[in-house]
Scaffold this active site. Sequence first.
Site, short mmCIF file in Angstrom:
data_model
loop_
_atom_site.label_atom_id
_atom_site.label_comp_id
_atom_site.label_asym_id
_atom_site.label_seq_id
_atom_site.Cartn_x
_atom_site.Cartn_y
_atom_site.Cartn_z
N THR A 50 -2.54 -3.01 11.40
CA THR A 50 -2.91 -2.88 9.79
C THR A 50 -2.01 -3.54 8.87
O THR A 50 -1.87 -3.80 7.82
CB THR A 50 -2.90 -1.43 9.28
OG1 THR A 50 -1.63 -0.83 9.48
CG2 THR A 50 -4.07 -0.60 10.00
N LYS A 63 3.28 -6.73 4.38
CA LYS A 63 2.98 -5.47 3.86
C LYS A 63 2.71 -4.59 5.17
O LYS A 63 2.44 -4.90 6.14
CB LYS A 63 1.80 -5.21 2.77
CG LYS A 63 0.65 -5.55 3.24
CD LYS A 63 -0.14 -4.47 4.15
CE LYS A 63 -0.38 -3.33 3.62
NZ LYS A 63 -1.00 -2.44 4.69
N THR A 119 0.73 -1.18 0.14
CA THR A 119 0.06 -0.09 -0.11
C THR A 119 0.78 1.28 -0.04
O THR A 119 1.23 1.78 -1.15
CB THR A 119 -1.08 0.04 1.17
OG1 THR A 119 -0.36 -0.13 2.35
CG2 THR A 119 -2.16 -1.06 1.05
#
Length: 228
Positions: free
Chosen positions: A190, A179, A153
Amino acid sequence: MKQIEGGVTAAKGYTTAGTRAGIKKGKTNKDMAMIFSEKPAVTAGTFTKNLVKAAPVLWDKKVTDAGVAQAVVINTGIANACTGAEGLGYCADTAAEAAAALNIPKTAVLVASTGVIGKQLPIDKIKSGVTALSKVLGSSREDAKLAAEAIMTTDTKSKEVACTLELGGKQVTVAGMCKGSGMIHPNMCTMLCFVTTDAAISHELLQKALSDDVVDTFNMISVDGDTS
């Protein structure tokens, strides 16, 4: 333990792929990846302890509690978080599409989403992406690299690792990709991480090993103090 060149396909029995499904803006951004195990794989997981849990977290907890999975479908661009019953339904739809494409049970499919919070997934694009990914799965170094790039991202580079070690007198491989470059804070928020291994191990021992290891690794990382 010896680090070797490779990503999630370094462990025997796994294939992967990364592609652009059109979820992200731009003409070249890859935004979907798939990992597939040729045999049902013993599975374990750790998840955010936030009171608010995204739809994929709720779906995946049930799959990992059952202890066996065979595929992971990952999308970037939209997180499928704070999306209610509709978002959870899209997890089921994604799993069903992957199950049909790979000829496996829907209950053996894990899903993961990362990106903008509060938006619903463009499920038609997700389904098309699942079909496309299932047709190009491979075990090469390049396949692993494309998958690692597809889950990025705000990351500035892809993150992969693979290593070999002796376990019970046999050489086994543990490999993975992840990630995350912001909103990383203890208790698994996250960041997404996917680990593969060809070691023979029970669900109970695998879950214990993962849960114990997370305490002294991922849960000691904080980039900006933000938990999502």
